[in-house]
Enzyme design. Structure first.
Site, short mmCIF file in Angstrom:
data_model
loop_
_atom_site.label_atom_id
_atom_site.label_comp_id
_atom_site.label_asym_id
_atom_site.label_seq_id
_atom_site.Cartn_x
_atom_site.Cartn_y
_atom_site.Cartn_z
N LYS A 41 93.65 29.01 120.39
CA LYS A 41 92.92 27.77 120.33
C LYS A 41 93.64 26.72 119.49
O LYS A 41 93.36 25.52 119.58
CB LYS A 41 91.54 28.02 119.68
CG LYS A 41 90.71 29.05 120.35
CD LYS A 41 89.41 29.29 119.55
CE LYS A 41 88.65 30.48 120.08
NZ LYS A 41 87.61 30.93 119.14
N GLY A 42 94.53 27.16 118.64
CA GLY A 42 95.07 26.29 117.58
C GLY A 42 95.73 25.00 118.01
O GLY A 42 95.75 24.03 117.26
N GLU A 97 102.51 24.74 120.98
CA GLU A 97 101.97 25.69 120.01
C GLU A 97 101.65 24.97 118.69
O GLU A 97 102.29 23.96 118.36
CB GLU A 97 103.00 26.82 119.82
CG GLU A 97 102.72 27.84 118.75
CD GLU A 97 101.47 28.70 119.01
OE1 GLU A 97 100.41 28.11 119.29
OE2 GLU A 97 101.56 29.92 118.88
N ASP A 101 105.33 31.20 112.78
CA ASP A 101 105.52 31.85 111.48
C ASP A 101 106.58 32.95 111.66
O ASP A 101 107.77 32.69 111.56
CB ASP A 101 104.17 32.41 111.01
CG ASP A 101 104.23 33.02 109.62
OD1 ASP A 101 105.29 32.93 108.98
OD2 ASP A 101 103.23 33.59 109.17
N LYS A 129 107.13 27.48 110.00
CA LYS A 129 107.44 28.12 108.71
C LYS A 129 108.72 28.92 108.95
O LYS A 129 108.82 29.62 109.95
CB LYS A 129 106.34 29.11 108.32
CG LYS A 129 105.03 28.52 107.94
CD LYS A 129 104.12 29.67 107.49
CE LYS A 129 102.66 29.28 107.57
NZ LYS A 129 101.77 30.44 107.42
N VAL A 151 98.01 27.51 106.28
CA VAL A 151 97.56 26.14 106.51
C VAL A 151 96.34 26.10 107.43
O VAL A 151 96.17 26.94 108.31
CB VAL A 151 98.69 25.24 107.06
CG1 VAL A 151 99.86 25.16 106.10
CG2 VAL A 151 99.18 25.69 108.42
N ASP A 157 92.77 27.27 112.05
CA ASP A 157 91.54 27.79 111.45
C ASP A 157 91.78 28.74 110.28
O ASP A 157 92.89 29.21 110.05
CB ASP A 157 90.74 28.57 112.50
CG ASP A 157 91.35 29.94 112.79
OD1 ASP A 157 92.58 30.01 112.98
OD2 ASP A 157 90.61 30.94 112.78
N ARG A 163 88.92 23.95 111.96
CA ARG A 163 89.75 23.42 113.05
C ARG A 163 89.55 21.92 113.23
O ARG A 163 90.42 21.21 113.73
CB ARG A 163 89.41 24.11 114.38
CG ARG A 163 89.80 25.58 114.45
CD ARG A 163 89.71 26.07 115.89
NE ARG A 163 89.68 27.53 115.98
CZ ARG A 163 90.76 28.31 116.01
NH1 ARG A 163 91.95 27.78 115.92
NH2 ARG A 163 90.64 29.61 116.13
P1 5GP Z 1 103.51 34.31 114.31
O1 5GP Z 1 103.35 35.27 115.46
O2 5GP Z 1 104.63 33.30 114.54
O3 5GP Z 1 103.69 35.05 113.01
O4 5GP Z 1 102.15 33.53 114.12
C1 5GP Z 1 101.74 32.57 115.01
C2 5GP Z 1 100.25 32.48 115.09
O5 5GP Z 1 99.62 32.94 113.90
C3 5GP Z 1 99.86 31.03 115.25
O6 5GP Z 1 99.72 30.70 116.60
C4 5GP Z 1 98.57 30.95 114.48
O7 5GP Z 1 97.50 31.31 115.33
C5 5GP Z 1 98.70 32.01 113.42
N1 5GP Z 1 99.20 31.47 112.13
C6 5GP Z 1 100.40 31.66 111.56
N2 5GP Z 1 100.48 31.02 110.37
C7 5GP Z 1 99.29 30.39 110.22
C8 5GP Z 1 98.76 29.54 109.19
O8 5GP Z 1 99.38 29.23 108.17
N3 5GP Z 1 97.49 29.07 109.40
C9 5GP Z 1 96.77 29.38 110.49
N4 5GP Z 1 95.54 28.86 110.58
N5 5GP Z 1 97.23 30.18 111.47
C10 5GP Z 1 98.49 30.68 111.33
#
Ligand code: 5GP
Length: 173
Positions: A41-42, A97, A101, A129, A151, A157, A163
């Site tokens: 949803k982000g 997206e 992270d 990040k 964040v 969220d 959100r």
């Molecule tokens: P990754 O798979 O790259 O570690 O994480 C990506 C997903 O994790 C993002 O689409 C998001 O949903 C969630 N996410 C990662 N870091 C954050 C953050 O700092 N805040 C929030 N709200 N969601 C995050």
């Protein structure tokens, strides 16, 4: 008890960042009608503001995924909850997206969509990040680099809340 938050990006900064991204997209996709795939949803708020700055005839679709892990760390085990409905074979596709992270989520989605044989597949992320990256993934369009903090706001969220905030804040745990 309410969590402590600190402002990271204000409305004006977000708006300007999105305008810059849109300029690049308008330029790079000027001869085509790309399909923007918004990751729910982000990324919904980012998509909504981004596309209003575009003058190319884009098409829009949505992909909903769930990622197993705790609230602040994804495990990389991604489940597709809702697939896209447009046939992307032979099309120019841009993944939209909210935040990258570790890169695990996007890497999974990228491979999933790649198997549908698009003509091109690129990534546009509002936030990135860098610290915890475990999957090498090319972010073609990025709004902002952010510190290694959780964040919230502007679509992002914490336990499904915040959100709707128009700014982006960091949350202290
Ligand atoms: P990754 O798979 O790259 O570690 O994480 C990506 C997903 O994790 C993002 O689409 C998001 O949903 C969630 N996410 C990662 N870091 C954050 C953050 O700092 N805040 C929030 N709200 N969601 C995050």
């Amino acid at each position: 008890m309410a969590k402590k938050t600190k402002r990271l990006l204000g409305k004006k900064e977000i708006k300007n960042g999105i305008k810059k991204l849109a300029q690049k997209l308008n330029n790079d996709y000027c001869d085509t009608s790309p399909i923007f795939v918004c990751i729910l949803k982000g990324a919904f708020m980012f998509l909504a503001d981004l596309i209003r700055e575009l003058d190319v005839p884009i098409r829009i679709d949505f992909l909903s995924v769930s990622s197993y892990g705790d609230s602040s760390r994804t495990s990389g085990v991604v489940k597709i909850i809702k697939d896209i409905s447009i046939d992307i074979e032979g099309e120019d596709v841009l993944l939209v997206e909210d935040i990258v992270d570790t890169g695990l989520t996007l890497s999974y989605i990228f491979d999933f969509l790649k198997r549908k044989n698009p003509k091109s597949l690129k990534i546009c992320a509002l936030l990135e990040k860098k610290v915890r990256r475990t999957k090498k993934i090319k972010i073609d369009y990025r709004g902002f680099f952010v510190p290694n903090k959780y964040v919230i706001g502007y679509g992002l969220d914490f336990c499904e809340k915040y959100r709707n905030l128009p700014e982006i804040d960091t949350m202290e745990f």
